[in-house]
Design an enzyme around this catalytic site. Structure first.
Site, PDB file in Angstrom:
ATOM      1  N   ASN A 202       0.920  -1.149   0.039  1.00 31.01           N
ATOM      2  CA  ASN A 202      -0.056   0.069  -0.139  1.00 31.01           C
ATOM      3  C   ASN A 202       0.987   1.308   0.044  1.00 31.01           C
ATOM      4  OD1 ASN A 202       0.969   0.424   2.716  1.00 31.01           O
ATOM      5  ND2 ASN A 202      -1.009  -0.561   3.308  1.00 31.01           N
ATOM      6  N   LYS A 204       1.587   3.621   2.142  1.00 32.96           N
ATOM      7  CA  LYS A 204       2.488   3.638   3.424  1.00 32.96           C
ATOM      8  C   LYS A 204       3.643   2.896   3.289  1.00 32.96           C
ATOM      9  CE  LYS A 204       1.704   3.709   8.468  1.00 32.96           C
ATOM     10  NZ  LYS A 204       2.542   2.630   8.950  1.00 32.96           N
ATOM     11  N   GLU A 205       3.503   1.546   2.931  1.00 37.70           N
ATOM     12  CA  GLU A 205       4.253   0.413   3.018  1.00 37.70           C
ATOM     13  C   GLU A 205       5.255   0.792   1.809  1.00 37.70           C
ATOM     14  OE1 GLU A 205       1.998  -3.339   4.212  1.00 37.70           O
ATOM     15  OE2 GLU A 205       1.802  -2.902   2.237  1.00 37.70           O
ATOM     16  N   ASP A 272      -5.222  -8.523   1.268  1.00 35.72           N
ATOM     17  CA  ASP A 272      -5.208  -9.840   1.224  1.00 35.72           C
ATOM     18  C   ASP A 272      -5.891 -10.210  -0.275  1.00 35.72           C
ATOM     19  OD1 ASP A 272      -3.874 -10.272   3.324  1.00 35.72           O
ATOM     20  OD2 ASP A 272      -5.616 -10.750   4.661  1.00 35.72           O
TER      21      ASP A 272
END
Length: 326
Positions: A202, A204-205, A272
């Protein structure tokens, strides 16, 4: 590509899921008073539920979409572990290759929810690399199963299953057998996922994984995606961006995919769903853009449901049909 036929072909795909699996337990109740012992609410329990968490939910998404999932993970030799295996088997997920480790408890995350609000979460886990003997059993099972799979997912929650040795062995074997390998990344391990088919962080990651700063504009995101692609030498990067949709970065092009969600109730487990659907599509020989598009539709379905949810082939077909009928 005919998306309906692509979804039908999911049932012919076998996906190997390697990662940290756990139990998500929910204790539901109501609050009518504050404890006389401390300034905390007293929760009167009305029901308790258990669901698959972590990599288990990735496998759950695969079987919900008609595919076959093999789970490779490590759990404790305890009652929670036995419950977890039962939850996997209830969803038709093969749990025969999960390794038992006597030195670690099965991970269970317990959320206490009162009047639709989470009061507290209690985690029972031990993090860190597993014992050498456990790691070797995990690698042996990967060597046994991967040649029979159409694709593999590394679902890394940073609990120890996806060690450096497991990571390198899985990617090398997937490359050797010419099957897609997808990664749901953990920030701490971000730069270790070299030469994968796709990685699905995402926003942020992606930012934290690359230690990036001042990522504000569309151009910043595109440049960040290109940097990840180059750093990891991967075939593609799919950055999931919530209400902003997705950005798919390939060596020769960048594709922006708007969100297909009608209403957003809960984003739990959406990542997921994305990696499961994308990997099923890649296993069925879809191109990256088509695979990302169909994953986007699936994510749009699950965020419209409360709690950790999945999408069915019928829901996916209907959603796509309705969208293109507009």
């Amino acid at each position: 590509m005919d998306l309906s036929k692509l979804i039908d072909s999911f049932e012919k795909q076998t996906i190997l899921v390697v990662g940290d699996t756990m139990v998500d337990k929910f204790i539901w109740g109501k609050v009518s008073r504050i404890s006389p012992e401390a300034p905390v609410p007293v929760v009167e329990v009305t029901r308790e539920t258990e669901t698959l968490g972590g990599a288990g939910n990735v496998a759950n998404n695969i079987t919900a979409l008609g595919g076959k999932a093999y789970m490779i993970s490590a759990i404790g030799d305890d009652n929670t572990g036995r419950m977890l295996v039962g939850l996997l088997e209830d969803k038709n997920i093969n749990a025969d290759f999960i390794v038992r480790d006597n030195n670690r408890p099965t991970i269970i995350k317990t959320r206490i929810i009162a009047t639709n609000q989470q009061v507290v979460r209690v985690d029972r886990e031990i993090k860190g690399v597993y014992a050498h003997s456990t790691e070797q059993k995990i690698i042996k099972n990967i060597e046994l199963l991967l040649p029979k799979a159409n694709a593999v997912i590394l679902s890394d929650y940073g609990k120890g299953v996806v060690s450096q040795n497991v990571l390198k062995k899985t990617i090398a074997l997937a490359r050797k057998h010419k099957i897609p390998v997808s990664v749901d990344p953990k920030v701490e391990n971000f730069k270790k996922y070299k030469k994968v088919t796709t990685i699905t962080p995402n926003t942020k990651e992606a930012i934290e994984g690359m230690a990036a700063v001042n990522i504000n504009t569309e151009e910043d995101i595109r440049n960040l995606g290109k940097k990840i692609l180059k750093t990891l030498n991967s075939d593609s990067v799919l950055i999931t961006r919530g209400e902003m949709g997705m950005t798919l970065v390939q060596p020769d092009k960048i594709t922006t995919i708007p969100t297909r969600a009608k209403e957003v109730y809960d984003v739990t487990g959406a990542g997921d769903t994305v990696i499961s659907t994308m990997t099923l599509a890649l296993a069925a020989k879809a191109d990256f853009v088509t695979a990302a598009e169909i994953a986007n539709f699936a994510a749009g379905i699950v965020v419209g449901k409360l709690g950790t949810a999945t999408a069915s082939p019928q829901e996916l077909k209907q959603t796509i049909t309705e969208f293109y009928a507009k």
